[in-house]
Design an enzyme around this catalytic site. Structure first.
Site, PDB file in Angstrom:
ATOM      1  N   CYS A  66       1.065  -1.094  -0.058  1.00 45.82           N
ATOM      2  CA  CYS A  66       0.158   0.178  -0.193  1.00 45.82           C
ATOM      3  C   CYS A  66       1.223   1.065   0.025  1.00 45.82           C
ATOM      4  O   CYS A  66       1.469   0.785  -0.556  1.00 45.82           O
ATOM      5  CB  CYS A  66      -0.608   0.215   1.076  1.00 45.82           C
ATOM      6  SG  CYS A  66      -0.159   0.078   2.184  1.00 45.82           S
ATOM      7  N   GLY A  69       2.445   0.970   3.905  1.00 43.89           N
ATOM      8  CA  GLY A  69       3.038  -0.463   4.331  1.00 43.89           C
ATOM      9  C   GLY A  69       2.367  -0.793   5.211  1.00 43.89           C
ATOM     10  O   GLY A  69       2.112  -1.933   5.927  1.00 43.89           O
ATOM     11  N   HIS A  99      13.577 -16.213  11.448  1.00 48.57           N
ATOM     12  CA  HIS A  99      13.332 -16.707  13.145  1.00 48.57           C
ATOM     13  C   HIS A  99      11.098 -16.706  13.150  1.00 48.57           C
ATOM     14  O   HIS A  99      10.919 -17.443  14.421  1.00 48.57           O
ATOM     15  CB  HIS A  99      13.557 -15.234  13.978  1.00 48.57           C
ATOM     16  CG  HIS A  99      15.242 -15.391  13.471  1.00 48.57           C
ATOM     17  ND1 HIS A  99      15.743 -15.584  14.458  1.00 48.57           N
ATOM     18  CD2 HIS A  99      16.437 -16.675  13.446  1.00 48.57           C
ATOM     19  CE1 HIS A  99      17.214 -14.993  14.690  1.00 48.57           C
ATOM     20  NE2 HIS A  99      17.564 -16.429  14.307  1.00 48.57           N
TER      21      HIS A  99
HETATM   22  C1  RB5 Z   1      -4.077   5.187   0.508  1.00 51.30           C
HETATM   23  O1  RB5 Z   1      -4.152   6.722  -0.308  1.00 51.30           O
HETATM   24  C2  RB5 Z   1      -3.093   5.142   2.055  1.00 51.30           C
HETATM   25  O2  RB5 Z   1      -3.114   5.503   2.892  1.00 51.30           O
HETATM   26  C3  RB5 Z   1      -2.601   4.090   1.807  1.00 51.30           C
HETATM   27  O3  RB5 Z   1      -2.311   2.934   0.513  1.00 51.30           O
HETATM   28  C4  RB5 Z   1      -1.740   2.828   2.953  1.00 51.30           C
HETATM   29  O4  RB5 Z   1      -0.493   4.188   3.242  1.00 51.30           O
HETATM   30  C5  RB5 Z   1      -2.240   3.262   4.267  1.00 51.30           C
HETATM   31  O5  RB5 Z   1      -1.457   2.605   5.316  1.00 51.30           O
END
Ligand code: RB5
Length: 151
Positions: A66, A69, A99
């Site tokens: 995302c 992350g 681990h």
């Molecule tokens: C999307 O805009 C963003 O909020 C999502 O990808 C992510 O960073 C969330 O953790």
């Protein structure tokens, strides 16, 4: 080894790049989407199916991307049997598998460059769980916590 992939709009480009790298290296992949860039999509809708695929064994491991992350890691760890972490350096990409039997790698598509991402992906994909008694013991403790929390 078959690796499942998922990403929202924040990780869409990196996820597609990872798919190409893994395929070129001979890994099987299952791309659970997004299959097209959608600026309004929501990471739980994409990452939860990947976590389920890891938990059921449909794929051996998962990689979720995302924007940061963070959201990917949060949602992935809601599924029993998934051990996900947001990783930004290669030591943990490898050691997290050796681990902790990490089975789902989370990356931030907006915060790491492609070369580091590539190193993280392969450190994760090539690592193997140690099977050592001390690591098994810790995993069993995690499982007990998981079972107590999920009934
Ligand atoms: C999307 O805009 C963003 O909020 C999502 O990808 C992510 O960073 C969330 O953790």
């Amino acid at each position: 080894m078959k690796i499942g992939l998922a990403a929202d709009h924040g990780g869409f480009d990196l996820k597609n790049q990872i798919a190409q790298w893994l395929q070129e290296a001979g890994f099987g992949i299952t791309d659970l989407g997004a299959h097209a860039y959608e600026a309004q999509d929501d990471y739980p809708d994409l990452v939860h199916p990947l976590a389920e695929a890891v938990a059921t064994g449909e794929v051996d491991r998962g990689i979720a991307v995302c924007g940061s992350g963070v959201g990917a890691a949060i949602v992935a760890n809601k599924t029993k049997g998934v051990r996900a972490a947001l990783i930004t350096e290669t030591y943990s990409a490898r050691q997290g598998v050796e681990h902790d039997d990490m089975n789902l790698l989370c990356l931030g598509g907006r915060v790491i460059g492609p070369e580091l991402a590539r190193e993280l992906v392969f450190a994760f994909a090539k690592a193997q769980y140690s099977g050592e008694e001390r690591h098994d013991r810790r995993l069993q403790k995690l499982q007990q916590i998981e079972n107590a929390n999920n009934g």
